[in-house]
Design an enzyme around this catalytic site. Structure first.
Site, mmCIF file in Angstrom:
data_model
loop_
_atom_site.group_PDB
_atom_site.id
_atom_site.type_symbol
_atom_site.label_atom_id
_atom_site.label_comp_id
_atom_site.label_asym_id
_atom_site.label_seq_id
_atom_site.Cartn_x
_atom_site.Cartn_y
_atom_site.Cartn_z
ATOM 1 N N GLY A 9 2.481 -9.201 5.251
ATOM 2 C CA GLY A 9 1.408 -9.586 5.052
ATOM 3 C C GLY A 9 0.563 -10.817 5.865
ATOM 4 O O GLY A 9 -0.807 -10.897 6.324
ATOM 5 N N TRP A 11 -0.525 -9.723 9.176
ATOM 6 C CA TRP A 11 -1.703 -9.333 9.767
ATOM 7 C C TRP A 11 -2.791 -9.753 8.900
ATOM 8 O O TRP A 11 -3.973 -9.887 9.352
ATOM 9 C CB TRP A 11 -1.775 -8.210 10.225
ATOM 10 N N ASP A 29 -0.265 -0.540 1.902
ATOM 11 C CA ASP A 29 1.356 -0.440 2.162
ATOM 12 C C ASP A 29 1.939 -0.232 1.194
ATOM 13 O O ASP A 29 1.976 0.130 0.159
ATOM 14 C CB ASP A 29 1.795 -1.847 2.248
ATOM 15 N N ASP A 67 0.105 -1.498 11.557
ATOM 16 C CA ASP A 67 1.374 -1.472 11.973
ATOM 17 C C ASP A 67 2.190 -0.942 11.198
ATOM 18 O O ASP A 67 3.488 -1.534 11.174
ATOM 19 C CB ASP A 67 1.357 -2.620 12.059
ATOM 20 N N LYS A 107 0.755 -0.065 16.769
ATOM 21 C CA LYS A 107 1.697 0.596 16.969
ATOM 22 C C LYS A 107 2.652 1.524 17.638
ATOM 23 O O LYS A 107 2.257 2.061 16.001
ATOM 24 C CB LYS A 107 2.337 -0.957 16.168
HETATM 25 C C1 LIG Z 1 6.763 -3.900 10.809
HETATM 26 S S1 LIG Z 1 5.930 -4.189 8.991
HETATM 27 C C2 LIG Z 1 3.911 -4.595 8.653
HETATM 28 C C3 LIG Z 1 4.213 -6.371 8.998
HETATM 29 C C4 LIG Z 1 2.621 -6.536 8.615
HETATM 30 N N1 LIG Z 1 1.466 -6.228 9.811
HETATM 31 C C5 LIG Z 1 2.084 -7.767 8.620
HETATM 32 O O1 LIG Z 1 1.844 -8.634 9.502
HETATM 33 O O2 LIG Z 1 2.984 -8.191 7.663
HETATM 34 C C6 LIG Z 1 5.906 -2.245 9.376
HETATM 35 C C7 LIG Z 1 4.942 -1.961 7.569
HETATM 36 O O3 LIG Z 1 4.930 -0.227 7.636
HETATM 37 C C8 LIG Z 1 4.452 -0.031 6.474
HETATM 38 N N2 LIG Z 1 4.890 2.146 5.942
HETATM 39 C C9 LIG Z 1 5.931 2.599 6.476
HETATM 40 N N3 LIG Z 1 5.501 3.395 5.783
HETATM 41 C C10 LIG Z 1 4.147 3.659 5.482
HETATM 42 C C11 LIG Z 1 3.023 4.590 4.670
HETATM 43 N N4 LIG Z 1 3.915 6.088 5.023
HETATM 44 N N5 LIG Z 1 2.329 4.191 3.728
HETATM 45 C C12 LIG Z 1 2.508 2.633 4.196
HETATM 46 N N6 LIG Z 1 2.831 2.271 4.556
HETATM 47 C C13 LIG Z 1 4.147 2.317 5.553
HETATM 48 C C14 LIG Z 1 6.622 -0.542 6.063
HETATM 49 O O4 LIG Z 1 6.367 -0.708 4.638
HETATM 50 C C15 LIG Z 1 6.034 -1.422 6.421
HETATM 51 O O5 LIG Z 1 5.335 -2.431 5.418
#
Ligand SMILES: C[S@@+](CC[C@H](N)C(=O)[O-])C[C@H]1O[C@@H](n2cnc3c(N)ncnc32)[C@H](O)[C@@H]1O
Length: 154
Positions: A9, A11, A29, A67, A107
């Site tokens: 959360g 971002w 997410d 992200d 990203k």
């Molecule tokens: C690096 S984390 C993001 C961190 C976030 N930007 C923050 O500031 O807290 C990557 C996220 O991508 C999500 N994710 C991966 N594949 C996904 C999908 N198919 N649909 C939605 N979210 C996805 C993961 O569950 C994970 O929470």
């Protein structure tokens, strides 16, 4: 603003802050967000592939952030290919949901697919910037690509 892959959360909270009291930040997410969000932020627990099952699929945004990251396998080529697939979906949704001239930030794990992704961003935005923040470890393969000014659509 739409924040794809918003859990846990941070971002989304920042997006809400810079959107201001009259703006709104929306997150999506596959995982739940467990922290308290500001009043002008809301998140949905859903896979990006099913964004249309949420209200997020019919809103128009000025900015789309992604992200999203795959679960890592330890194999850089496999992880880069999985990241590329998620980024391609993020770009497709951004092209659908951004207003004309809207901006996209994504990203991606660098791999052999990166050049293709850069070309795909370039063909939909007026300007493309590739950016590696100072905070990102040198050994890390992650890099950010920014598309400024969506050129087609509404
Ligand atoms: C690096 S984390 C993001 C961190 C976030 N930007 C923050 O500031 O807290 C990557 C996220 O991508 C999500 N994710 C991966 N594949 C996904 C999908 N198919 N649909 C939605 N979210 C996805 C993961 O569950 C994970 O929470």
């Amino acid at each position: 603003m739409l924040d794809l892959g918003c859990a846990p959360g941070s971002w989304l909270i920042y997006a809400a802050k810079i959107s201001g009291i009259n703006g709104k930040a929306y997150g999506l997410d596959i995982n739940e967000i467990n922290i308290k969000l500001p009043k002008n932020a809301v998140s949905y627990k859903e896979n990006i592939l099913n964004i249309n099952k949420t209200p997020l699929g019919i809103i128009k945004y000025n900015v789309v952030l992604s992200d999203m990251a795959p679960l890592t396998s330890g194999r850089k080529d496999v992880d880069a290919a999985r990241s590329f697939k998620l980024c391609e979906i993020a770009l497709e949704k951004a092209c659908d949901l951004l207003v004309l001239n809207g901006n996209f930030l994504c990203k991606i794990f660098q791999g052999k697919e990166f050049k293709q992704f850069e070309l795909n961003v370039k063909s939909n935005f007026k300007k493309t910037i590739i950016f590696k923040p100072k905070s990102s470890r040198k050994s890390s393969k992650e890099i950010f690509i920014i598309g400024l000014g969506k050129t087609r659509g509404n």
